[in-house]
Scaffold this motif. Structure first.
Motif, mmCIF file in Angstrom:
data_model
loop_
_atom_site.group_PDB
_atom_site.id
_atom_site.type_symbol
_atom_site.label_atom_id
_atom_site.label_comp_id
_atom_site.label_asym_id
_atom_site.label_seq_id
_atom_site.Cartn_x
_atom_site.Cartn_y
_atom_site.Cartn_z
ATOM 1 N N ASN A 24 1.086 -1.379 -0.174
ATOM 2 C CA ASN A 24 0.032 0.380 -0.061
ATOM 3 C C ASN A 24 1.145 1.536 0.298
ATOM 4 O OD1 ASN A 24 -2.283 -1.312 -0.064
ATOM 5 N ND2 ASN A 24 -2.856 -1.828 2.214
ATOM 6 N N ALA A 25 2.393 1.274 0.086
ATOM 7 C CA ALA A 25 3.032 2.385 0.264
ATOM 8 C C ALA A 25 3.302 2.797 -1.217
ATOM 9 C CB ALA A 25 4.138 2.247 0.867
ATOM 10 N N GLN A 26 2.289 4.057 -0.870
ATOM 11 C CA GLN A 26 2.704 5.285 -2.441
ATOM 12 C C GLN A 26 4.377 6.175 -2.780
ATOM 13 O OE1 GLN A 26 -0.704 7.005 -3.024
ATOM 14 N NE2 GLN A 26 0.000 8.156 -4.656
ATOM 15 N N LYS A 27 4.628 5.922 -3.298
ATOM 16 C CA LYS A 27 6.145 7.187 -3.111
ATOM 17 C C LYS A 27 4.925 8.651 -3.911
ATOM 18 C CE LYS A 27 10.267 8.834 -4.314
ATOM 19 N NZ LYS A 27 11.343 9.142 -4.728
ATOM 20 N N ILE A 28 5.248 9.473 -2.759
ATOM 21 C CA ILE A 28 4.754 10.770 -3.593
ATOM 22 C C ILE A 28 5.548 12.021 -4.054
ATOM 23 C CG2 ILE A 28 2.405 10.298 -2.675
ATOM 24 C CD1 ILE A 28 2.851 12.788 -0.195
ATOM 25 N N THR A 29 5.190 12.791 -4.942
ATOM 26 C CA THR A 29 6.211 14.201 -5.090
ATOM 27 C C THR A 29 5.636 15.092 -5.759
ATOM 28 O OG1 THR A 29 6.527 13.413 -7.260
ATOM 29 C CG2 THR A 29 8.055 12.657 -5.733
ATOM 30 N N GLN A 30 5.916 16.068 -5.061
ATOM 31 C CA GLN A 30 4.925 17.454 -5.639
ATOM 32 C C GLN A 30 4.720 18.024 -6.937
ATOM 33 O OE1 GLN A 30 8.576 17.793 -4.884
ATOM 34 N NE2 GLN A 30 8.905 19.545 -7.213
ATOM 35 N N LYS A 31 3.399 18.519 -6.970
ATOM 36 C CA LYS A 31 2.953 18.721 -8.063
ATOM 37 C C LYS A 31 2.992 19.828 -8.211
ATOM 38 C CE LYS A 31 2.148 14.477 -9.081
ATOM 39 N NZ LYS A 31 3.696 14.057 -10.409
ATOM 40 N N ASN A 32 3.223 21.002 -7.040
ATOM 41 C CA ASN A 32 2.844 22.858 -6.712
ATOM 42 C C ASN A 32 3.171 22.911 -5.491
ATOM 43 O OD1 ASN A 32 1.973 25.091 -6.978
ATOM 44 N ND2 ASN A 32 -0.416 24.424 -8.022
ATOM 45 N N THR A 33 3.798 24.119 -5.292
ATOM 46 C CA THR A 33 4.854 24.705 -4.260
ATOM 47 C C THR A 33 4.357 25.939 -3.571
ATOM 48 O OG1 THR A 33 6.025 22.809 -4.117
ATOM 49 C CG2 THR A 33 6.663 24.157 -2.832
ATOM 50 N N THR A 34 3.997 26.525 -3.533
ATOM 51 C CA THR A 34 3.871 28.203 -3.161
ATOM 52 C C THR A 34 4.594 27.660 -1.313
ATOM 53 O OG1 THR A 34 2.303 28.521 -4.054
ATOM 54 C CG2 THR A 34 2.505 29.714 -2.591
ATOM 55 N N ILE A 35 5.336 28.832 -1.227
ATOM 56 C CA ILE A 35 7.098 29.661 0.050
ATOM 57 C C ILE A 35 6.424 30.445 -0.209
ATOM 58 C CG2 ILE A 35 8.932 28.882 0.905
ATOM 59 C CD1 ILE A 35 9.249 26.966 -1.412
#
Length: 178
Positions: A24-35
């Motif tokens: 069930n583990a799913q690697k995720i990465t950013q699609k959108n970032t606001t800083i």
């Protein structure tokens, strides 16, 4: 014989518990970032913004584990212009420490405080940051806000002609990850 049987039974039970979690583990990465980094000075309040980062994590159950966020310093831009940016980059020691990073072993889905390591200007500190993580479809919306004292990270307050910014800045990070 009984011990061998117990070990085999224990191994089967552990396998039954662990394998579903791993699958069930799913690697995720950013699609959108606001800083957004905001601060004060005797002259005016100021703000820097960025939308470039690298975020990774692994979703397993009700948490995101192996969390890593990296923000290249020189991708932050100042609303007050290039002079402010240059002063901020110098204060952030961008030539020696080109990235601001945050790592944590785990962030719970929902509202919580996440304990992790924040590195700014080459100085690392253990911190606890309030965050909110919401699952929306396949995406995870991660929002955190923290106040940081520049002096705690060995930074000189940026200034111009003897007028320096305040020591405390507010950092808001919003990440959408899939």
């Amino acid at each position: 014989m009984k011990t061998t049987k117990n070990l085999i039974s224990l191994g089967l039970i552990l396998t039954g518990l662990v394998l579903p979690q791993l699958s069930n583990a799913q690697k995720i990465t950013q699609k959108n970032t606001t800083i957004i980094i905001s601060g004060t000075s005797p002259m005016h309040d100021w703000e820097m913004k960025g939308s470039t980062s690298t975020f990774t994590g692994v979703v397993a159950g009700n948490a995101i584990t192996n969390v890593s966020l990296t923000v290249p310093v020189k991708t932050l831009s100042a609303e007050k212009g290039k002079i402010m940016e240059k002063k901020a980059y110098e204060a952030l020691k961008s030539d020696k420490a080109p990235n601001v990073t945050f790592t944590a072993s785990s962030i719970n889905i929902g509202k919580s405080n996440v304990a992790g390591k924040l590195t700014i200007a080459g100085t690392a500190k253990n911190v606890s940051i309030p965050v909110s993580v919401v699952k929306k479809g396949n995406a995870y919306l991660i929002n955190g806000t923290e106040t940081v004292k520049l002096s705690e990270f060995g930074m000189d307050r940026p200034g111009f002609m003897g007028i320096k910014t305040g020591d405390v800045v507010t950092v808001k990070v919003n990440v959408v990850a899939e």
